[in-house]
Design an enzyme around this catalytic site. Structure first.
Site, PDB file in Angstrom:
ATOM      1  N   HIS A  72      -7.292 -17.909  -8.092  1.00  0.00           N
ATOM      2  CA  HIS A  72      -7.502 -17.476  -6.708  1.00  0.00           C
ATOM      3  C   HIS A  72      -8.782 -18.127  -6.217  1.00  0.00           C
ATOM      4  O   HIS A  72      -9.844 -17.945  -6.811  1.00  0.00           O
ATOM      5  CB  HIS A  72      -7.676 -15.950  -6.633  1.00  0.00           C
ATOM      6  CG  HIS A  72      -6.407 -15.199  -6.800  1.00  0.00           C
ATOM      7  ND1 HIS A  72      -6.377 -13.841  -7.033  1.00  0.00           N
ATOM      8  CD2 HIS A  72      -5.114 -15.606  -6.746  1.00  0.00           C
ATOM      9  CE1 HIS A  72      -5.116 -13.445  -7.116  1.00  0.00           C
ATOM     10  NE2 HIS A  72      -4.331 -14.494  -6.956  1.00  0.00           N
ATOM     11  N   HIS A  79     -14.148 -11.013  -0.275  1.00  0.00           N
ATOM     12  CA  HIS A  79     -13.805 -12.425  -0.151  1.00  0.00           C
ATOM     13  C   HIS A  79     -14.391 -13.034   1.126  1.00  0.00           C
ATOM     14  O   HIS A  79     -14.491 -12.370   2.141  1.00  0.00           O
ATOM     15  CB  HIS A  79     -12.286 -12.607  -0.128  1.00  0.00           C
ATOM     16  CG  HIS A  79     -11.632 -12.172  -1.404  1.00  0.00           C
ATOM     17  ND1 HIS A  79     -10.278 -12.225  -1.604  1.00  0.00           N
ATOM     18  CD2 HIS A  79     -12.154 -11.699  -2.557  1.00  0.00           C
ATOM     19  CE1 HIS A  79      -9.994 -11.786  -2.817  1.00  0.00           C
ATOM     20  NE2 HIS A  79     -11.115 -11.453  -3.411  1.00  0.00           N
ATOM     21  N   GLU A 115      -5.682 -10.295 -13.690  1.00  0.00           N
ATOM     22  CA  GLU A 115      -6.694 -10.966 -12.872  1.00  0.00           C
ATOM     23  C   GLU A 115      -8.106 -10.583 -13.308  1.00  0.00           C
ATOM     24  O   GLU A 115      -8.383  -9.425 -13.616  1.00  0.00           O
ATOM     25  CB  GLU A 115      -6.467 -10.582 -11.403  1.00  0.00           C
ATOM     26  CG  GLU A 115      -7.460 -11.252 -10.472  1.00  0.00           C
ATOM     27  CD  GLU A 115      -7.071 -11.136  -8.998  1.00  0.00           C
ATOM     28  OE1 GLU A 115      -5.951 -10.685  -8.688  1.00  0.00           O
ATOM     29  OE2 GLU A 115      -7.901 -11.505  -8.168  1.00  0.00           O
ATOM     30  N   HIS A 158       1.824 -11.087  -6.194  1.00  0.00           N
ATOM     31  CA  HIS A 158       0.700 -10.204  -6.508  1.00  0.00           C
ATOM     32  C   HIS A 158       1.225  -8.781  -6.428  1.00  0.00           C
ATOM     33  O   HIS A 158       1.912  -8.418  -5.480  1.00  0.00           O
ATOM     34  CB  HIS A 158      -0.434 -10.419  -5.508  1.00  0.00           C
ATOM     35  CG  HIS A 158      -1.732  -9.791  -5.930  1.00  0.00           C
ATOM     36  ND1 HIS A 158      -1.888  -8.431  -6.036  1.00  0.00           N
ATOM     37  CD2 HIS A 158      -2.919 -10.333  -6.295  1.00  0.00           C
ATOM     38  CE1 HIS A 158      -3.131  -8.167  -6.446  1.00  0.00           C
ATOM     39  NE2 HIS A 158      -3.771  -9.305  -6.615  1.00  0.00           N
ATOM     40  N   ARG A 184       0.792  -1.225   0.000  1.00  0.00           N
ATOM     41  CA  ARG A 184       0.000   0.000   0.000  1.00  0.00           C
ATOM     42  C   ARG A 184       0.829   1.282   0.000  1.00  0.00           C
ATOM     43  O   ARG A 184       0.385   2.317   0.473  1.00  0.00           O
ATOM     44  CB  ARG A 184      -0.960   0.011   1.193  1.00  0.00           C
ATOM     45  CG  ARG A 184      -2.024  -1.051   1.040  1.00  0.00           C
ATOM     46  CD  ARG A 184      -2.983  -1.057   2.208  1.00  0.00           C
ATOM     47  NE  ARG A 184      -3.773  -2.263   2.229  1.00  0.00           N
ATOM     48  CZ  ARG A 184      -4.862  -2.475   1.508  1.00  0.00           C
ATOM     49  NH1 ARG A 184      -5.304  -1.547   0.686  1.00  0.00           N
ATOM     50  NH2 ARG A 184      -5.513  -3.605   1.580  1.00  0.00           N
ATOM     51  N   TYR A 215      -1.270  -2.801  -4.392  1.00  0.00           N
ATOM     52  CA  TYR A 215      -2.612  -2.333  -4.735  1.00  0.00           C
ATOM     53  C   TYR A 215      -2.674  -0.940  -5.364  1.00  0.00           C
ATOM     54  O   TYR A 215      -3.664  -0.604  -6.001  1.00  0.00           O
ATOM     55  CB  TYR A 215      -3.499  -2.355  -3.489  1.00  0.00           C
ATOM     56  CG  TYR A 215      -3.826  -3.751  -3.029  1.00  0.00           C
ATOM     57  CD1 TYR A 215      -4.261  -4.708  -3.935  1.00  0.00           C
ATOM     58  CD2 TYR A 215      -3.690  -4.116  -1.691  1.00  0.00           C
ATOM     59  CE1 TYR A 215      -4.559  -5.993  -3.524  1.00  0.00           C
ATOM     60  CE2 TYR A 215      -3.992  -5.401  -1.277  1.00  0.00           C
ATOM     61  CZ  TYR A 215      -4.423  -6.333  -2.197  1.00  0.00           C
ATOM     62  OH  TYR A 215      -4.719  -7.603  -1.793  1.00  0.00           O
ATOM     63  N   ASP A 246     -16.842  -6.849  -4.575  1.00  0.00           N
ATOM     64  CA  ASP A 246     -15.597  -7.598  -4.405  1.00  0.00           C
ATOM     65  C   ASP A 246     -15.305  -7.778  -2.920  1.00  0.00           C
ATOM     66  O   ASP A 246     -14.617  -6.960  -2.320  1.00  0.00           O
ATOM     67  CB  ASP A 246     -14.463  -6.831  -5.107  1.00  0.00           C
ATOM     68  CG  ASP A 246     -13.126  -7.505  -4.921  1.00  0.00           C
ATOM     69  OD1 ASP A 246     -13.064  -8.587  -4.294  1.00  0.00           O
ATOM     70  OD2 ASP A 246     -12.123  -6.944  -5.396  1.00  0.00           O
ATOM     71  N   GLU A 249      -7.144 -16.536  -0.963  1.00  0.00           N
ATOM     72  CA  GLU A 249      -6.937 -15.152  -0.501  1.00  0.00           C
ATOM     73  C   GLU A 249      -8.054 -14.816   0.481  1.00  0.00           C
ATOM     74  O   GLU A 249      -8.609 -13.724   0.462  1.00  0.00           O
ATOM     75  CB  GLU A 249      -7.024 -14.175  -1.660  1.00  0.00           C
ATOM     76  CG  GLU A 249      -5.919 -14.257  -2.667  1.00  0.00           C
ATOM     77  CD  GLU A 249      -6.153 -13.281  -3.795  1.00  0.00           C
ATOM     78  OE1 GLU A 249      -5.188 -12.639  -4.220  1.00  0.00           O
ATOM     79  OE2 GLU A 249      -7.304 -13.166  -4.257  1.00  0.00           O
ATOM     80  N   ASP A 274     -10.038 -15.401 -10.641  1.00  0.00           N
ATOM     81  CA  ASP A 274     -10.435 -15.313  -9.232  1.00  0.00           C
ATOM     82  C   ASP A 274     -11.897 -15.743  -9.113  1.00  0.00           C
ATOM     83  O   ASP A 274     -12.785 -15.143  -9.728  1.00  0.00           O
ATOM     84  CB  ASP A 274     -10.237 -13.873  -8.738  1.00  0.00           C
ATOM     85  CG  ASP A 274     -10.518 -13.727  -7.244  1.00  0.00           C
ATOM     86  OD1 ASP A 274     -11.617 -14.110  -6.809  1.00  0.00           O
ATOM     87  OD2 ASP A 274      -9.637 -13.229  -6.513  1.00  0.00           O
ATOM     88  N   HIS A 331      -4.320  -6.498 -11.165  1.00  0.00           N
ATOM     89  CA  HIS A 331      -5.663  -6.151 -11.641  1.00  0.00           C
ATOM     90  C   HIS A 331      -5.483  -5.219 -12.840  1.00  0.00           C
ATOM     91  O   HIS A 331      -4.611  -4.353 -12.811  1.00  0.00           O
ATOM     92  CB  HIS A 331      -6.455  -5.441 -10.549  1.00  0.00           C
ATOM     93  CG  HIS A 331      -6.597  -6.264  -9.300  1.00  0.00           C
ATOM     94  ND1 HIS A 331      -7.208  -5.802  -8.172  1.00  0.00           N
ATOM     95  CD2 HIS A 331      -6.214  -7.528  -9.008  1.00  0.00           C
ATOM     96  CE1 HIS A 331      -7.193  -6.748  -7.235  1.00  0.00           C
ATOM     97  NE2 HIS A 331      -6.580  -7.796  -7.719  1.00  0.00           N
ATOM     98  N   HIS A 347     -14.297 -13.015  -7.680  1.00  0.00           N
ATOM     99  CA  HIS A 347     -14.487 -11.921  -8.636  1.00  0.00           C
ATOM    100  C   HIS A 347     -15.361 -12.371  -9.807  1.00  0.00           C
ATOM    101  O   HIS A 347     -16.279 -11.656 -10.217  1.00  0.00           O
ATOM    102  CB  HIS A 347     -13.144 -11.443  -9.186  1.00  0.00           C
ATOM    103  CG  HIS A 347     -12.241 -10.863  -8.137  1.00  0.00           C
ATOM    104  ND1 HIS A 347     -10.924 -10.552  -8.375  1.00  0.00           N
ATOM    105  CD2 HIS A 347     -12.481 -10.535  -6.840  1.00  0.00           C
ATOM    106  CE1 HIS A 347     -10.395 -10.066  -7.263  1.00  0.00           C
ATOM    107  NE2 HIS A 347     -11.313 -10.047  -6.326  1.00  0.00           N
TER     108      HIS A 347
HETATM  109 ZN   LIG Z   1      -7.725 -12.409  -6.215  1.00  0.00          ZN
END
Ligand SMILES: [Zn+2]
Length: 289
Positions: free
Chosen positions: A223, A238, A152, A75, A45, A78, A236, A268, A186, A115, A189
């Site tokens: 994922h 999880h 993704e 990955h 981040r 973000y 979105d 995840e 994913d 992404h 997603h």
């Molecule tokens: Zn994912």
């Protein structure tokens, strides 16, 4: 600590933490019994990225050889938005993505999951060309590397690209999808985006469509996440395996699918400060399927 699971014959695991150094992600994976892991290679981040020293990379490779983890990929952090309309964010995102590839290469990771990005008010078609331009530049500047990119699938929240297979295929077509560009599917997603992997029929249709639009050969990773958001909700969030809207039947479809046996899969799902019991519990459920 004893290993919780013995996963044989497939690449299955979880996203693991690099707190204390990248090699610790492998150690966490080993502890849970994973055969595949995903990791961040820097703080996820902040724009400022950490370097991986030669010693850290050696330690990482040593642990990979010694333990149960046979396959690892990263990955991207973000903040990266490869479809960013603002020139400064776009440039920073490209630079950060190059950093991601460099670190992946250093650790011997075959690809970085990212992404596709959000073009905001510029819209989908503009965004697709923007992402393709970004990836083209990243590949140009890392041309001598093996590590690639896995785009993704997304829930399509807000202006996020990647809700449909067509959007990912369009980006890949423009870039000229060579061996360094593929897709990470994913489950949460895709479900939130409207692909019904829960029902037998919807599951079959989803992969037929994937194969027709993108091609099975381009599937690099999966994922495994259950979804708090319903089918087509574009939310979105999880959830633990079996506790969300996809449910155990949906994950049964995946675990029994012979075509996916060689594809690395990682959880995840929420860890709530206890990766061992949460990831371990979710993996156990999957293996029972
Ligand atoms: Zn994912």
């Amino acid at each position: 600590m004893p290993r919780l699971l013995r996963i044989t014959g497939r690449l299955l695991g979880a996203h693991c933490s690099i707190a204390g150094g990248v090699a610790n992600a492998v150690e966490e994976g080993d502890r849970i019994g994973c055969t595949s892991i995903q990791l961040f290679t820097t703080s996820n981040r902040q724009w400022e990225q950490s370097e991986i020293s030669g010693a850290d990379a050696d330690e990482f490779r040593k642990r990979m050889k010694a333990g149960t983890v046979k396959f690892a990929f990263s990955h991207a952090m973000y903040l990266i938005n490869l479809a960013a309309p603002k020139a400064e964010i776009f440039r920073k995102s490209i630079d950060a993505m190059i950093g991601e590839i460099e670190r992946a290469e250093k650790l011997g990771l075959p690809f970085v999951v990212v992404h596709p990005g959000s073009p905001k008010e510029k819209g989908r078609d503009w965004g697709i060309f923007r992402v393709a331009e970004a990836i083209g530049r990243v590949f140009e500047r890392t041309a001598h590397f093996k590590a690639g990119i896995a785009l993704e699938t997304t829930a399509g929240q807000g202006s996020q690209l990647g809700r449909t297979f067509e959007e990912l295929a369009a980006v890949m077509d423009i870039v000229g999808a060579g061996p360094r560009l593929g897709v990470c599917f994913d489950t949460a997603h895709a479900f939130a985006a409207g692909y019904d992997i829960r029902s037998k029929d919807g599951y079959k249709k989803t992969w037929e469509e994937f194969d027709r639009v993108i091609g099975f050969k381009k599937l690099l990773a999966i994922h495994l996440n259950d979804s708090k958001g319903g089918l087509g909700s574009r939310i979105d969030r999880h959830e633990h395996i079996g506790k969300g809207k996809i449910g155990l039947q949906g994950f049964g479809n995946i675990m029994k699918d012979a075509r996916l046996k060689k594809i690395p899969m990682v959880l995840e799902t929420p860890k709530d400060d206890d990766a061992f019991s949460h990831d371990g519990g979710n993996l156990k459920k999957l293996l029972r399927l």
